[in-house]
Design a protein around this motif. Structure first.
Motif, PDB file in Angstrom:
ATOM      1  N   MET A  80      38.905 -12.228  -1.412  1.00  0.00           N
ATOM      2  CA  MET A  80      39.859 -11.448  -0.629  1.00  0.00           C
ATOM      3  C   MET A  80      40.844 -12.371   0.091  1.00  0.00           C
ATOM      4  SD  MET A  80      39.028  -8.930   2.607  1.00  0.00           S
ATOM      5  CE  MET A  80      38.388 -10.294   3.583  1.00  0.00           C
ATOM      6  N   ILE A  81      40.340 -13.441   0.688  1.00  0.00           N
ATOM      7  CA  ILE A  81      41.193 -14.388   1.405  1.00  0.00           C
ATOM      8  C   ILE A  81      42.158 -15.086   0.434  1.00  0.00           C
ATOM      9  CG2 ILE A  81      41.167 -16.609   2.650  1.00  0.00           C
ATOM     10  CD1 ILE A  81      40.460 -14.255   4.416  1.00  0.00           C
ATOM     11  N   ALA A  82      41.659 -15.445  -0.727  1.00  0.00           N
ATOM     12  CA  ALA A  82      42.491 -16.139  -1.714  1.00  0.00           C
ATOM     13  C   ALA A  82      43.646 -15.261  -2.182  1.00  0.00           C
ATOM     14  CB  ALA A  82      41.641 -16.581  -2.892  1.00  0.00           C
ATOM     15  N   ARG A  83      43.444 -13.974  -2.223  1.00  0.00           N
ATOM     16  CA  ARG A  83      44.490 -13.049  -2.686  1.00  0.00           C
ATOM     17  C   ARG A  83      45.446 -12.634  -1.573  1.00  0.00           C
ATOM     18  NH1 ARG A  83      41.015  -9.023  -6.545  1.00  0.00           N
ATOM     19  NH2 ARG A  83      40.566 -10.549  -8.165  1.00  0.00           N
ATOM     20  N   GLN A  88      46.201 -13.769   5.514  1.00  0.00           N
ATOM     21  CA  GLN A  88      46.246 -12.604   6.400  1.00  0.00           C
ATOM     22  C   GLN A  88      45.445 -11.478   5.750  1.00  0.00           C
ATOM     23  OE1 GLN A  88      47.811 -12.279   9.397  1.00  0.00           O
ATOM     24  NE2 GLN A  88      48.456 -14.423   9.354  1.00  0.00           N
ATOM     25  N   ILE A  89      44.479 -10.958   6.462  1.00  0.00           N
ATOM     26  CA  ILE A  89      43.646  -9.877   5.929  1.00  0.00           C
ATOM     27  C   ILE A  89      44.240  -8.542   6.351  1.00  0.00           C
ATOM     28  CG2 ILE A  89      41.360  -8.830   5.932  1.00  0.00           C
ATOM     29  CD1 ILE A  89      40.239 -11.594   6.624  1.00  0.00           C
ATOM     30  N   SER A  90      44.506  -7.706   5.380  1.00  0.00           N
ATOM     31  CA  SER A  90      44.997  -6.363   5.669  1.00  0.00           C
ATOM     32  C   SER A  90      43.804  -5.415   5.724  1.00  0.00           C
ATOM     33  CB  SER A  90      45.970  -5.921   4.570  1.00  0.00           C
ATOM     34  OG  SER A  90      46.269  -4.550   4.742  1.00  0.00           O
ATOM     35  N   PRO A  91      43.485  -4.905   6.914  1.00  0.00           N
ATOM     36  CA  PRO A  91      42.297  -4.055   7.044  1.00  0.00           C
ATOM     37  C   PRO A  91      42.378  -2.743   6.272  1.00  0.00           C
ATOM     38  CG  PRO A  91      43.338  -4.435   9.176  1.00  0.00           C
ATOM     39  CD  PRO A  91      44.147  -5.145   8.161  1.00  0.00           C
ATOM     40  N   VAL A  92      43.555  -2.371   5.810  1.00  0.00           N
ATOM     41  CA  VAL A  92      43.681  -1.114   5.073  1.00  0.00           C
ATOM     42  C   VAL A  92      43.601  -1.315   3.560  1.00  0.00           C
ATOM     43  CG1 VAL A  92      44.962   0.084   6.882  1.00  0.00           C
ATOM     44  CG2 VAL A  92      46.213  -1.225   5.157  1.00  0.00           C
ATOM     45  N   SER A  93      43.548  -2.577   3.108  1.00  0.00           N
ATOM     46  CA  SER A  93      43.466  -2.828   1.669  1.00  0.00           C
ATOM     47  C   SER A  93      42.094  -2.415   1.145  1.00  0.00           C
ATOM     48  CB  SER A  93      43.726  -4.302   1.362  1.00  0.00           C
ATOM     49  OG  SER A  93      42.616  -5.073   1.745  1.00  0.00           O
ATOM     50  N   GLU A  94      42.067  -2.065  -0.128  1.00  0.00           N
ATOM     51  CA  GLU A  94      40.807  -1.660  -0.763  1.00  0.00           C
ATOM     52  C   GLU A  94      39.812  -2.820  -0.761  1.00  0.00           C
ATOM     53  OE1 GLU A  94      39.756   1.403  -1.706  1.00  0.00           O
ATOM     54  OE2 GLU A  94      41.615   1.982  -0.697  1.00  0.00           O
ATOM     55  N   GLU A  95      40.316  -4.013  -0.976  1.00  0.00           N
ATOM     56  CA  GLU A  95      39.440  -5.186  -0.994  1.00  0.00           C
ATOM     57  C   GLU A  95      38.794  -5.406   0.372  1.00  0.00           C
ATOM     58  OE1 GLU A  95      39.848  -9.018  -3.788  1.00  0.00           O
ATOM     59  OE2 GLU A  95      41.495  -8.675  -2.408  1.00  0.00           O
ATOM     60  N   CYS A  96      39.573  -5.252   1.425  1.00  0.00           N
ATOM     61  CA  CYS A  96      39.031  -5.425   2.774  1.00  0.00           C
ATOM     62  C   CYS A  96      37.994  -4.351   3.084  1.00  0.00           C
ATOM     63  CB  CYS A  96      40.164  -5.400   3.790  1.00  0.00           C
ATOM     64  SG  CYS A  96      39.603  -5.705   5.485  1.00  0.00           S
ATOM     65  N   SER A 137      38.411  -6.658  11.160  1.00  0.00           N
ATOM     66  CA  SER A 137      38.303  -7.129   9.788  1.00  0.00           C
ATOM     67  C   SER A 137      36.919  -7.768   9.615  1.00  0.00           C
ATOM     68  CB  SER A 137      39.415  -8.129   9.477  1.00  0.00           C
ATOM     69  OG  SER A 137      39.317  -9.251  10.313  1.00  0.00           O
ATOM     70  N   PRO A 138      36.490  -7.905   8.384  1.00  0.00           N
ATOM     71  CA  PRO A 138      35.142  -8.469   8.166  1.00  0.00           C
ATOM     72  C   PRO A 138      35.064  -9.910   8.675  1.00  0.00           C
ATOM     73  CG  PRO A 138      36.291  -8.154   6.075  1.00  0.00           C
ATOM     74  CD  PRO A 138      37.168  -7.596   7.133  1.00  0.00           C
TER      75      PRO A 138
END
Length: 195
Positions: A80-83, A88-96, A137-138
């Motif tokens: 997830m971080i690599a992508r 920046q982690i988007s908390p609304v993304s499916e991966e997050c 976020s995780p």
């Protein structure tokens, strides 16, 4: 009594033979360490599947499952971080959302008190991890590192040797590797003064 008969009786008249084919010596297989077993690089009979079966029979499979699930969490978090652009982690993304779900499952199953697969952890380690449960976020996988280390330590100290011995017994004391139950053994190994 001749001098040759004097020397003949000063040595034991029997030879002790190891009890087990698995006694220590040059022809015994080297016993693997926990890392080799978990990486499934240990020689048979000490395979990962045999270790899992042993843990299951002894009602402690959750220790291994926790380390595997923590590793899976690390893999998905890092992906997830690599992508993510600029990490920046988007908390609304499916991966997050997926990584947060993995985190929640880890907490509920292994970390939370009275969880269905609760692992044995010191309270300070458990409390630090549980304090990360309601984040935006995780949390990073390193949050689990102290717990994973404790579980590995627990497996090495409490499970590894009994597992190894269950498949290939070795004696803990070198003296006990020899059969001394024969009465003749004791009578022939007396010192010269005792005779």
């Amino acid at each position: 009594m001749s001098s040759s008969s004097h020397y003949a009786h000063s040595r034991p008249l029997t030879v002790a033979i190891p009890r087990s084919a698995f006694a220590t010596g040059p022809y015994c297989p080297r016993r693997p360490n926990l890392t080799e077993i978990l990486a499934n690089t240990a020689p048979p009979p000490w395979t990962l599947s045999a270790f899992m079966a042993y843990l299951s029979q002894n009602h402690c499979l959750e220790t291994l499952e926790f380390t595997m699930d923590a590793s899976r969490y690390r893999k998905h978090y890092n992906k997830m971080i690599a992508r993510s652009p600029q990490a920046q982690i988007s908390p609304v993304s499916e991966e997050c959302k997926y990584v947060k779900m993995l985190w929640r499952r880890l907490l509920e199953a292994y970390i939370a008190p009275n969880g269905p697969r609760e692992v044995n952890l010191p309270s300070d380690v458990r409390d630090r991890i549980l304090s990360q449960s309601d984040l935006y976020s995780p949390p990073p996988p390193d949050t689990l590192t102290p717990a994973v280390e404790k579980v590995y330590e627990l497996m090495e100290e409490s499970v590894l040797v009994p597992f190894l011995n269950s498949l290939c017994p070795q004696t803990a004391h070198p003296d006990s590797a020899y059969d001394t139950s024969d009465e003749n053994f004791h009578s022939h190994t007396r010192s010269y003064d005792e005779r």
